[in-house]
Enzyme design. Structure first.
Site, PDB file in Angstrom:
ATOM      1  N   HIS A  46       0.856  -1.186   0.000  1.00  0.00           N
ATOM      2  CA  HIS A  46       0.000   0.000   0.000  1.00  0.00           C
ATOM      3  C   HIS A  46       0.899   1.246   0.000  1.00  0.00           C
ATOM      4  O   HIS A  46       1.625   1.499   0.966  1.00  0.00           O
ATOM      5  CB  HIS A  46      -0.901  -0.017   1.241  1.00  0.00           C
ATOM      6  N   HIS A  52       3.754   0.884   2.997  1.00  0.00           N
ATOM      7  CA  HIS A  52       3.704  -0.182   3.985  1.00  0.00           C
ATOM      8  C   HIS A  52       3.024  -1.390   3.355  1.00  0.00           C
ATOM      9  O   HIS A  52       2.577  -1.344   2.214  1.00  0.00           O
ATOM     10  CB  HIS A  52       2.961   0.270   5.253  1.00  0.00           C
ATOM     11  N   ASP A  54       0.137  -4.653   4.226  1.00  0.00           N
ATOM     12  CA  ASP A  54      -0.931  -5.067   5.132  1.00  0.00           C
ATOM     13  C   ASP A  54      -1.091  -6.579   5.062  1.00  0.00           C
ATOM     14  O   ASP A  54      -1.362  -7.140   3.983  1.00  0.00           O
ATOM     15  CB  ASP A  54      -2.254  -4.400   4.747  1.00  0.00           C
ATOM     16  N   LYS A 240     -12.657   6.287 -44.864  1.00  0.00           N
ATOM     17  CA  LYS A 240     -11.728   5.374 -44.185  1.00  0.00           C
ATOM     18  C   LYS A 240     -10.588   6.183 -43.581  1.00  0.00           C
ATOM     19  O   LYS A 240      -9.830   6.829 -44.295  1.00  0.00           O
ATOM     20  CB  LYS A 240     -11.180   4.333 -45.155  1.00  0.00           C
ATOM     21  N   ASP A 242      -7.085   6.808 -41.399  1.00  0.00           N
ATOM     22  CA  ASP A 242      -5.770   6.173 -41.378  1.00  0.00           C
ATOM     23  C   ASP A 242      -5.185   6.324 -39.983  1.00  0.00           C
ATOM     24  O   ASP A 242      -4.403   7.233 -39.711  1.00  0.00           O
ATOM     25  CB  ASP A 242      -4.863   6.835 -42.419  1.00  0.00           C
ATOM     26  N   GLU A 388      -7.745   7.579 -47.246  1.00  0.00           N
ATOM     27  CA  GLU A 388      -7.413   6.266 -47.793  1.00  0.00           C
ATOM     28  C   GLU A 388      -8.462   5.757 -48.774  1.00  0.00           C
ATOM     29  O   GLU A 388      -8.144   5.066 -49.728  1.00  0.00           O
ATOM     30  CB  GLU A 388      -7.296   5.244 -46.658  1.00  0.00           C
TER      31      GLU A 388
END
Length: 900
Positions: A46, A52, A54, A240, A242, A388
């Site tokens: 943690h 620390h 746990d 389309k 790219d 494209e």
């Protein structure tokens, strides 16, 4: 006698809940009716105001919890402070993530370890009340006996945790720098890759149950190529783009909002494009899944894949933040697949489009334009503006995840396709130092790589230099195609990992590309996803036939052995190689048969073959499996014609013998057919030494062998054996070897020795590479120039090993007699002798767990790991995650200084 009260928060989970606002934190609230169901334990690292750990033990229906400021230790000399804190709900044992600022315990939580435990006193809650628990942990990192004892300090809340003295004890243990046992992520990756945000003060009450469950990540639907644009009722047309295909998963659960963005390969890319994630957080919806494209533009506002490539591989936060300013991106959305509890994937595209148009999109997220019926006009407009092409979508078509469906068609302004690079030819003239042409392939539905032609045009000088550097690292002796293609020039084969896009003028009747021209490298695509067009499948079948070389052999490792007999018939054929006795059990404990071993080596061949190429092999054969008699064989006079052999003088036999050279997959599988469960290759090669006149004749006499290239190894090697045994016990002799049983303490000692060795080699200016033996040892390889003889490498290794033993006399030894090694790590330099071998990297080992020798990084060795975790089943997941760590081991050979 009355029992002393114990100062512990025994008011159930009231204290835990009182400290937290569950509308502001992702931590679980916990069930009020939870009862104990077992003896689980977890340790969570943690990072809050201070780091620390746990420790949480399941008892009395909760997780009893202690905070460890310095973390747990495997060293019995370390007594760790453990401060008793409030009980946590059982569900907390699965929690990993980020607790937002302003909350109790704000910070990052990682599942450091988990497993089960025993309390040797009996009932753990009774031992807890007494203030002393003797625990036996069965976790990934914590194993063996621990003691948890209450002190009188801090009102009885301060306890001590320390390790018992057993085989799992490790001196000098450090708990930092490890990865999550749940997700494999580091604490930094968990912090950076958080996909949830918590709204302060929001209503934590969940809404009504959705009609459809929110989907798990799934691959995107793909489009089939079409030759020409068209006008047609019942179809929609989009430009389309790219860019990088991306699916966005956004949902709110109470006060939590989660955003996850995945690419085509289902890799989460949140950290690469944080501005997209931030934009998606502002969507005014409860839950949504979107399909779209991440796009960057050039100075003229046109989509630029080249600019996008500057960001595609960045993950470090400073690099990404800097790139965000130089190369801004946006998310173009073209489909809505889930919305506020309703799964729309089975709905027609027209309905999904209406749902998309109803969304109010924030800045940074754009809705792709779409037109009905008129595809030709949109295609011409797209081409004029530098796009494209277009994508056509059938109005009544469903969304089919992962399918290249005829309901979607892509029409490009120029015919292009993606192909895997399987090899290259030598260049001429000004390209003599780089390459001539790329040899291209695509995969058919059976997973066979099919040759589709070569391209030698369209490259800039920067292109060919960059490609040659990348392809040099992938050179392989074996041809990766299902059938070796006919080419006008000799080809250097490579592992098909680089994907390129090429422009072409269609295909010939036998499936080859017409006039292919290189366009660009496509690092956003995996080679395995580059497929033949549907119409070319039949052509592929005709070319390869029903018994092509690439036909899968057997079933994949990990499949149920119960169906083995039904899957294997004898014999099976690959090229000129016939397999027999495929149902013979080789690993009885796992039920693995000869066919499984063949399948393992077929799958690992692309990574293993580069380490066998040009090297004489010593065959170790197990004709009856790992528990039967085995024998070594160096002289193989009766190898079939397709197996390469070389005549080499034998120092032991004082005569010439025939040694096997494994340069291709067919030979590798023949070795397995012969019962070779593991592979042993020399450290020197029969290939000529560039720029040298050292002889390539190895036969006739010991003098001829001494003068040959086989006397000049590629490596200095060290074999680090953890010979540690309980007092009074000796190792059991197994098949001519002294193999110590695995113990955590033994391997930890070998790991420390390897790190000392790496430090010594680094001090000499030498890079070294480590791998597991696949059993209990570690192997360290130092790649060197082929200018040092075995006598010289042996002397060098002996000097280094002796120096280390003088520095660590209580921990290390170079003593050859086994009884002199008890309690010490054996640092063996005597493998540096011509003809001696170690199990090759990625070799399967003949032990019951079917473990594999795998390359590891020095950072992994510093963190520590279980060397037996990588088996015939798990090694491929490791390669997918970290890649082939030894793929470049011979790229930069080094010189060593030999004392006179």
């Amino acid at each position: 006698m009355s029992r002393k009260p114990v100062p512990t928060p025994r008011d159930g989970l009231e204290e835990y809940r009182r400290k937290r606002r569950f509308d502001r934190t992702p931590e679980p609230q916990g069930s009020t009716s939870q009862t104990a169901s077992g003896r689980r334990f977890v340790v969570q690292e943690h990072h809050a105001r201070a780091r620390h750990w746990d420790l949480r033990l399941e008892m009395d229906g909760v997780l009893r919890s202690w905070a460890l400021p310095k973390g747990p230790s495997l060293d019995p000399a370390d007594k760790r402070l453990a401060v008793l804190v409030e009980d946590h709900p059982i569900e907390y044992g699965d929690f990993e993530g980020v607790i937002p600022p302003g909350n109790y315990g704000a910070g990052t939580v990682m599942l450091w370890d988990r497993g089960t435990y025993e309390c040797l006193e009996g009932e753990p809650s009774e031992a807890f009340q007494q203030g002393k628990l003797t625990l036996r942990f069965y976790g990934d990192k914590l194993r063996g006996e621990f003691h948890l004892v209450r002190t009188k300090r801090n009102g009885g809340r301060d306890w001590l945790l320390f390790k018992g003295r057993d085989e799992y004890a490790v001196a000098g243990y450090d708990p930092t720098g490890t990865r999550s046992v749940a997700s494999g992520r580091t604490i930094e990756e968990i912090r950076a890759d958080a996909d949830a945000r918590w709204a302060v003060g929001a209503d934590p009450t969940p809404g009504p149950e959705p009609a459809d469950p929110f989907p798990e990540p799934f691959p995107p639907m793909l489009a089939q190529p079409a030759d020409e644009p068209f006008d047609r009722p019942g179809w929609w047309f989009e430009v389309k783009w790219d860019g990088i295909r991306a699916l966005a998963f956004v949902r709110r659960r109470g006060a939590a909002q989660e955003v996850a963005v995945y690419n085509r390969s289902l890799r989460r890319i949140n950290a690469r494009f944080p501005e997209i994630v931030e934009s998606l957080r502002r969507l005014p919806v409860t839950s949504v899944v979107l399909d779209g494209e991440i796009v960057a533009t050039d100075e003229a506002g046109r989509p630029s894949f080249a600019r996008l490539q500057q960001r595609m591989h960045l993950t470090a936060e400073p690099d990404v933040r800097h790139a965000m300013q130089a190369v801004p991106v946006f998310y173009v959305v073209f489909d809505c697949l889930y919305l506020d509890g309703h799964d729309l994937r089975a709905q027609p595209f027209a309905r999904r489009r209406r749902a998309l148009e109803g969304l109010s999109l924030p800045a940074g997220v754009l809705r792709a334009d779409a037109v009905e019926q008129h595809g030709r006009a949109l295609f011409e407009a797209a081409r004029r503006h530098g796009f494209e092409g277009v994508v056509a979508k059938k109005a009544d078509g469903p969304y089919q995840p992962g399918v290249r469906s005829p309901h979607w068609l892509k029409i490009k302004g120029k015919q292009t396709t993606e192909a895997a690079v399987a090899g290259f030819t030598r260049g001429k003239g000004h390209r003599a130092a780089t390459l001539g042409a790329l040899v291209l392939g695509q995969y058919d539905s059976a997973g066979r790589l099919v040759h589709i032609g070569q391209t030698g045009g369209g490259f800039t000088e920067a292109d060919v230099r960059s490609l040659r550097r990348r392809l040099d690292a992938l050179v392989a002796e074996a041809c990766p195609f299902a059938e070796v293609p006919e080419t006008a020039q000799p080809v250097t084969w490579v592992r098909p990992e680089v994907v390129v896009e090429v422009e072409h003028a269609g295909r010939t009747p036998d499936g080859k590309l017409r006039f292919p021209v290189f366009v660009r490298v496509r690092d956003d695509l995996r080679a395995a996803d580059v497929r033949l067009p549907v119409g070319e499948e039949a052509v592929s079948d005709v070319r390869n036939g029903p018994s092509g070389r690439s036909r899968p052999v057997g079933r994949s490792p990990g499949a149920s052995s119960r169906s083995q007999a039904a899957e294997w018939t004898s014999p099976r054929q690959i090229g000129a190689l016939t397999f027999t006795n495929l149902d013979k059990v080789y690993f009885p404990e796992l039920g693995l048969r000869k066919g499984d071993v063949i399948e393992y080596y077929r799958r690992i061949a692309r990574y293993l073959l580069p380490h066998l190429r040009d090297r004489p092999l010593t065959l170790r054969r197990f004709p009856e499996g790992i528990h039967g008699e085995d024998f070594f064989q160096k002289d193989v006079a009766d190898a079939p014609e397709f197996v390469r052999t070389e005549r080499v003088w034998s120092d032991q036999g004082k005569r010439d013998i025939r040694v096997v050279i494994c340069d291709n997959e067919e030979t590798l599988l023949w070795l397995v057919q012969m019962g070779c469960i593991e592979m042993h290759a020399w450290f020197s090669r029969v290939a000529p030494i560039p720029g040298s006149s050292v002889a390539t004749a190895f036969s006739g006499s010991e003098e001829a062998l001494d003068r040959s290239v086989l006397n000049y190894p590629d490596f200095v090697v060290f074999d680090i054996d953890p010979f540690l045994f309980p007092e009074g016990k000796q190792p059991v002799r197994r098949h001519g070897e002294f193999d110590p049983d695995y113990s955590r303490a033994g391997f930890e000692a070998a790991r420390r020795a390897a790190l000392w060795l790496e430090e010594a080699l680094s001090g000499l200016g030498l890079r070294s590479y480590a791998k597991t033996s696949g059993k209990t040892a570690l192997h360290v390889f130092v790649p060197i120039e082929r200018r040092h003889t075995y006598a010289e490498t042996h002397a060098f290794a002996k000097t280094v090993a002796a120096w280390l033993v003088r520095r660590h006399p209580k921990e290390l030894t170079v003593a050859w007699r086994v009884r002199d090694r008890v309690g010490k790590v054996f640092l063996d330099y005597n493998q540096n002798v011509r003809g001696k071998t170690l199990a090759t990297v990625y070799s399967l080992r003949p032990v019951p767990p079917a473990t594999v020798s795998v390359p590891v990084t020095w950072e992994e060795l510093r963190r520590g790991f279980d060397p037996l975790q990588w088996t015939f089943r798990t090694v491929f997941d490791r390669i997918d995650r970290v890649g082939d760590l030894w793929s470049r081991i011979l790229q930069s050979p080094q010189r060593i200084e030999i004392s006179a």
